[in-house]
Write an enzyme that holds these catalytic residues in place. Structure first.
Site, PDB file in Angstrom:
ATOM      1  N   TYR A  16       0.750  -1.149   0.002  1.00 46.35           N
ATOM      2  CA  TYR A  16      -0.143   0.056  -0.171  1.00 46.35           C
ATOM      3  C   TYR A  16       0.931   1.277  -0.117  1.00 46.35           C
ATOM      4  CZ  TYR A  16      -3.486   3.304   1.393  1.00 46.35           C
ATOM      5  OH  TYR A  16      -4.204   4.478   1.200  1.00 46.35           O
ATOM      6  N   ASP A  19      -0.385  -7.036   6.257  1.00 45.26           N
ATOM      7  CA  ASP A  19      -1.573  -6.132   5.857  1.00 45.26           C
ATOM      8  C   ASP A  19      -2.759  -7.088   5.208  1.00 45.26           C
ATOM      9  OD1 ASP A  19      -3.498  -4.474   4.899  1.00 45.26           O
ATOM     10  OD2 ASP A  19      -2.098  -2.937   4.281  1.00 45.26           O
ATOM     11  N   LYS A  63     -12.251  -0.365   4.466  1.00 41.74           N
ATOM     12  CA  LYS A  63     -12.496  -0.961   3.148  1.00 41.74           C
ATOM     13  C   LYS A  63     -13.669  -2.129   3.522  1.00 41.74           C
ATOM     14  CE  LYS A  63      -9.265   1.787   1.947  1.00 41.74           C
ATOM     15  NZ  LYS A  63      -7.877   1.014   1.702  1.00 41.74           N
TER      16      LYS A  63
HETATM   17  C1  LIG Z   1      -6.650   1.779   2.352  1.00 40.62           C
HETATM   18  C2  LIG Z   1      -5.610   1.055   2.627  1.00 40.62           C
HETATM   19  C3  LIG Z   1      -4.501   1.055   3.857  1.00 40.62           C
HETATM   20  C4  LIG Z   1      -4.779   2.484   4.384  1.00 40.62           C
HETATM   21  O1  LIG Z   1      -5.837   2.490   5.143  1.00 40.62           O
HETATM   22  P1  LIG Z   1      -6.522   4.209   5.604  1.00 40.62           P
HETATM   23  O2  LIG Z   1      -7.918   3.637   6.325  1.00 40.62           O
HETATM   24  O3  LIG Z   1      -6.938   4.734   4.220  1.00 40.62           O
HETATM   25  O4  LIG Z   1      -5.681   4.877   6.284  1.00 40.62           O
HETATM   26  C5  LIG Z   1      -3.590   0.262   4.103  1.00 40.62           C
HETATM   27  N1  LIG Z   1      -3.525  -0.988   3.331  1.00 40.62           N
HETATM   28  C6  LIG Z   1      -4.526  -1.301   2.255  1.00 40.62           C
HETATM   29  C7  LIG Z   1      -4.122  -2.522   1.808  1.00 40.62           C
HETATM   30  C8  LIG Z   1      -5.388  -0.517   1.986  1.00 40.62           C
HETATM   31  O5  LIG Z   1      -6.056  -0.812   1.058  1.00 40.62           O
END
Ligand SMILES: *Cc1c(COP(=O)(O)O)cnc(C)c1O
Length: 357
Positions: free
Chosen positions: A101, A172, A197
Site C-alpha cells: 500500500y 496487511d 474498506k
Molecule cells: C486503504 C488501505 C490502507 C490505508 O488505510 P486507511 O484507512 O486509508 O488509512 C492500508 N492498506 C491497504 C491494503 C489499503 O487498501
C-alpha cells in the site's frame, strides 16, 4: 469459532452477526449504546477516551475474534500502520513487499530520509528475495494479495523465513480479509487492517485495526495509540460494527461477482492483462489502449463509480497511477476494479459499454 460460554463454536459468518453485543438479559438492548464520552467517572475501568473507551470494545471484540487475536482499533489504516512502525528501534531495517500500500511505503521512505529506519523492498513471489531482505531486518511488512498489483505471497513460507532471520512480521490483511486467510494462525506477529474498506463496507468511515496474539503486545500497541492520539470516534466504531454484521454476506457476493467479471474481462480485446488472484473482490486490468484508454474507461461508466478506495457496497474503478504517490511498479494503464454488490449483469453491461468507447 468460540463466541461465549453460552454458545457453541460457530462459523465466521455467524460470529460477525453476534460478536460484540450486550449480554442477553431481559430488557437489554441488542446493540450497545454509542458512548460519545471523552472522560469517565474516576476509579473505574475507563478514565479518558484516548486511553481506551467502551466505544471501541465491541468492534475490537469482533475484529479480534475474526483474526483469532486481540484487536486495537485506530482512526484509520494508516493510524494502525504507524502504531506498529512507531515501535521500531532507531536505524532498524524494515523489509517491505514491492507494491505494498503506497501510504505505508511512503511513510517508511519518509522515515528513511530522516535516517530513522532503513528500508528494503522485495518481490514477494521470490522466496530467495524474501530471505535476502529479511536478513538483519527488524520487521518484514507483508501484504497479500498486494494492492493494486494483486501479487500473492506464500505467507507461511515468508513468515517462517522472517522468523528464522529474527525479524517480526506484519501482514496487511485488508484485501484478503480474515475470511480468506488468518495470518496470526500462520505465525504472523501483527495483522493490520484498513477497516475503512470491506470490513466496514459502506465507504462512510475511516478506521484501522492492529491484531496481536498476546497481552504484552496488546498493551504495547494500546500504549502507542494513547500517545499518538490515533483513536477512532465512537460514531465511526458504531458504523463500522453495523457494517461488519453483513461482512460475510457482502464479501461472498463481491467474490462471486468478481470471479464472473474476471472471466469475462479475460476474453475482451480491449484488455491486455487481467490480474485477479481468485479469492478477492478486487480485479486489476491493463488496457491495451494504454493510459489514455484507461482514463477514458474510468470516465465512461454509469454504474461503476470513478473514485479511489475499495471494498464498499458500490463498485468503484480508478487508474491508480493518476495518484502522484503510486509506485512506478504499477503500470500506467492499470485500472483497479473494486467489485461491489450490485447485480453482476448490470456491472458487466456497464463495463462492456465503457470498454466499447
Ligand atoms: C486503504 C488501505 C490502507 C490505508 O488505510 P486507511 O484507512 O486509508 O488509512 C492500508 N492498506 C491497504 C491494503 C489499503 O487498501
Amino acid at each position: 469459532m468460540f463466541l461465549d460460554d453460552d454458545l457453541p463454536d460457530v462459523s465466521e459468518q455467524t460470529f460477525v452477526v453476534h460478536a460484540g453485543r450486550p449480554a442477553r438479559v431481559p430488557g437489554a438492548p441488542l446493540n450497545s449504546p454509542i458512548v460519545p464520552a471523552s472522560s469517565f467517572h474516576a476509579e473505574g475501568d475507563a478514565e479518558y477516551a484516548r486511553m481506551g473507551s467502551p466505544a471501541f470494545e465491541d468492534l475490537e471484540a469482533a475484529i479480534g475474534g475474526l483474526e483469532r487475536g486481540s484487536a486495537t482499533v485506530f482512526s484509520s489504516g494508516m493510524g494502525a500502520a504507524n502504531a506498529i512502525i512507531d515501535q521500531l528501534p532507531p536505524q532498524a531495517i524494515v523489509a517491505i513487499v514491492l507494491g505494498a500500500y503506497n501510504g505505508v511505503t511512503q511513510r517508511l521512505e519518509q522515515l528513511a530520509s530522516e535516517q530513522r529506519v532503513r528500508v528494503r523492498a522485495f518481490d514477494v513471489t521470490d522466496l530467495e528475495a524474501v530471505r535476502a531482505a529479511a536478513e538483519g531486518a527488524a520487521l518484514l511488512w507483508l501484504e497479500s494479495p498486494t494492492n493494486p498489483l494483486l501479487d500473492v505471497a506464500d505467507l507461511q513460507a515468508c513468515i517462517r523465513i522472517a522468523h528464522e532471520a529474527g525479524a517480526r512480521v506484519v501482514v496487511d490483511n485488508t484485501i484478503a480479509t480474515p475470511l480468506t486467510q488468518r495470518p496470526l494462525e500462520l505465525g504472523a506477529d501483527y495483522v493490520m487492517h484498513s477497516v475503512t474498506k470491506v470490513l466496514s463496507g459502506h465507504s462512510d468511515v475511516l478506521l484501522g485495526a492492529v491484531v496481536v496474539r498476546d497481552d504484552a503486545e496488546l498493551a504495547a500497541i494500546r500504549a502507542r495509540r494513547t500517545l499518538l492520539g490515533s483513536n477512532p470516534s465512537a460514531f465511526d466504531c458504531y458504523l463500522a460494527l453495523r457494517g461488519l454484521r453483513t461482512f460475510g454476506l457482502r464479501f461472498a457476493r463481491m467474490q462471486e461477482s468478481a470471479r464472473e467479471l474476471a472471466a469475462r474481462l479475460a476474453g475482451h480485446p480491449a484488455i491486455a492483462r487481467v490480474r485477479y488472484p481468485g479469492s478477492s473482490s478486487i480485479i486489476s486490468i491493463e488496457l491495451a489502449g494504454g493510459e489514455v484508454a484507461a482514463d477514458r474507461l474510468c470516465r465512461s461508466t454509469r454504474i461503476w463509480t470513478y473514485a479511489t478506495s475499495l471494498g464498499g457496497v458500490e463498485s468503484l474503478l480508478e487508474r491508480r497511477r493518476r495518484a502522484a504517490g503510486e509506485s512506478h511498479a504499477v503500470p500506467p494503464e492499470l485500472v483497479r476494479l473494486s467489485v461491489g454488490i450490485e447485480g453482476v449483469e448490470d456491472l458487466w453491461e456497464d463495463l462492456a459499454q465503457a470498454l466499447e468507447r
